[in-house]
Design an enzyme around this catalytic site. Structure first.
Site, PDB file in Angstrom:
ATOM      1  N   GLU A  50       0.821  -1.210   0.000  1.00  0.00           N
ATOM      2  CA  GLU A  50       0.000   0.000   0.000  1.00  0.00           C
ATOM      3  C   GLU A  50       0.857   1.262   0.000  1.00  0.00           C
ATOM      4  O   GLU A  50       0.538   2.229  -0.679  1.00  0.00           O
ATOM      5  CB  GLU A  50      -0.953   0.007   1.193  1.00  0.00           C
ATOM      6  CG  GLU A  50      -2.066  -1.039   1.111  1.00  0.00           C
ATOM      7  CD  GLU A  50      -2.954  -0.861  -0.117  1.00  0.00           C
ATOM      8  OE1 GLU A  50      -2.982   0.244  -0.689  1.00  0.00           O
ATOM      9  OE2 GLU A  50      -3.588  -1.852  -0.518  1.00  0.00           O
ATOM     10  N   TYR A 133      -6.865   6.504   3.730  1.00  0.00           N
ATOM     11  CA  TYR A 133      -6.990   5.455   2.725  1.00  0.00           C
ATOM     12  C   TYR A 133      -6.182   4.217   3.099  1.00  0.00           C
ATOM     13  O   TYR A 133      -6.696   3.086   3.110  1.00  0.00           O
ATOM     14  CB  TYR A 133      -6.553   5.932   1.325  1.00  0.00           C
ATOM     15  CG  TYR A 133      -6.264   4.743   0.465  1.00  0.00           C
ATOM     16  CD1 TYR A 133      -7.306   3.965  -0.025  1.00  0.00           C
ATOM     17  CD2 TYR A 133      -4.955   4.293   0.270  1.00  0.00           C
ATOM     18  CE1 TYR A 133      -7.064   2.801  -0.733  1.00  0.00           C
ATOM     19  CE2 TYR A 133      -4.699   3.135  -0.428  1.00  0.00           C
ATOM     20  CZ  TYR A 133      -5.749   2.399  -0.931  1.00  0.00           C
ATOM     21  OH  TYR A 133      -5.507   1.240  -1.594  1.00  0.00           O
ATOM     22  N   ASP A 151     -10.437   5.321  -2.329  1.00  0.00           N
ATOM     23  CA  ASP A 151      -9.333   5.917  -3.077  1.00  0.00           C
ATOM     24  C   ASP A 151      -9.880   6.571  -4.340  1.00  0.00           C
ATOM     25  O   ASP A 151     -11.092   6.618  -4.550  1.00  0.00           O
ATOM     26  CB  ASP A 151      -8.283   4.856  -3.420  1.00  0.00           C
ATOM     27  CG  ASP A 151      -8.758   3.979  -4.566  1.00  0.00           C
ATOM     28  OD1 ASP A 151      -9.984   3.754  -4.665  1.00  0.00           O
ATOM     29  OD2 ASP A 151      -7.932   3.535  -5.373  1.00  0.00           O
TER      30      ASP A 151
END
Length: 314
Positions: A50, A133, A151
């Site tokens: 991520e 996020y 997102d």
DNA sequence: AAACCGGGGTA
DNA sequence: TACCCAGGTTT
């Protein structure tokens, strides 16, 4: 009364159900086979992916992620690594401050969480480099628990399907977040799948420029299509970031030079990759402020003024 | 709310 | 050439 808007969200529950069924089924057969989605991938592996995927496309992240996880499989491994090695391994993914934050993240997890990636959004958001996020994504993808993953892809999908807008508003609004939350299934497993499915649709089908409506599983539910693809209302407020000649490009050139070097380099030698003196100095100052580079005085053999050397932090 | 922060791929 | 892309932090 079955199609009456939900009093909280203005969303018809039946539309939400149809969206879930259709999109989850589509995701079941079209999800990309990404390494951080593998059954054996650790929460740390998900978190690393991520961080790397913040502003960097999948295709460029994948090889770097594989090498990274082989070299530093756990937070403690990364926490103990020389920062110079971390920055070199980050390579050309861009925004090297993310690499710094990832290592800080590893150190905080090692020190404050016994080396285990936290599983709550509150604890995750408190870590360096992790915002709303990424925290939600780790909860959903690493722990398969319910969270609101919102997102740019999900925002675009919802703007089109639900609002009939070409693109979402430039900045995320409270109402938009609330609506997204109302569309997340209650069940943990389905909520996690929904996060992956809605992002995947935006990444592969409902793309910003040229959406592939001919293969879209929810085309029949899409208000943007039903309304005849109206133009982006916010187009006049969007501006692209320049690149050539900017401080960011200068920083990138300088960092590339330092990654390639195996010893400190005189500042003046960097004129080779960025001739503009004033801008080079400004970029250098910024990189040092960010902790991406360190200055040291050079060797002083004969009393002359020693040149200032720069290198990656140890 | 806006600025800053990389870099490569594509239409 | 212009625009796109799995954001976060700081001011």
């Amino acid at each position: 009364m079955a199609l009456a808007p939900d009093d909280e969200t203005g969303t018809a529950p039946r539309v939400a159900d149809a969206l879930h069924e259709t999109l989850l089924a589509w995701f079941g057969s079209h999800a990309r086979d990404l390494p951080w989605r593998a059954a054996g991938c650790s929460p740390w592996g998900v978190l690393v992916s991520e961080l790397m995927l913040q502003q960097t496309p999948v295709a460029r992240v994948e090889p770097t992620w594989r090498a990274w996880m082989e070299r530093w499989p756990t937070p403690r491994d990364l926490a103990g690594a020389p920062t110079a090695d971390v920055l070199r391994a980050w390579g050309r993914l861009g925004y090297p401050r993310r690499a710094l934050r990832l290592q800080e993240c590893a150190r905080t997890i090692s020190r404050d969480h016994a080396g285990a990636v936290p599983s709550t959004e509150d604890a995750l958001v408190a870590l360096p480099g992790i915002g709303a996020y990424t925290a939600a994504a780790v909860v959903a993808f690493a722990y398969r628990r319910r969270s609101v993953v919102l997102d740019t892809n999900v925002r675009r999908v919802l703007a089109r399907v639900m609002d009939g807008a070409a693109l979402p508003a430039p900045t995320l609004t409270v109402a938009e977040r609330r609506r997204a939350a109302s569309l997340v299934p209650d069940d943990d497993a389905r909520a996690a799948a929904w996060a992956g499915a809605s992002m995947e649709l935006g990444a592969l089908v409902c793309t910003a420029r040229a959406p592939h409506c001919d293969v879209c599983p929810v085309v029949a539910l899409c208000r943007w299509r039903a309304d005849g693809y109206p133009d982006d209302e916010h187009a006049h407020r969007r501006r692209s970031q320049p690149w050539t000649g900017t401080d960011r490009q200068a920083r990138g050139r300088i960092m590339a030079e330092l990654r390639a070097a195996d010893h400190p380099i005189p500042e003046t030698e960097l004129a080779r990759v960025w001739p503009d003196h004033e801008q080079r100095l400004r970029a250098l100052d910024g990189l040092v402020d960010d902790g991406l580079l360190v200055r040291e005085s050079g060797a002083d053999a004969d009393g002359d003024l020693p040149p200032t050397l720069v290198s990656l932090p140890r």
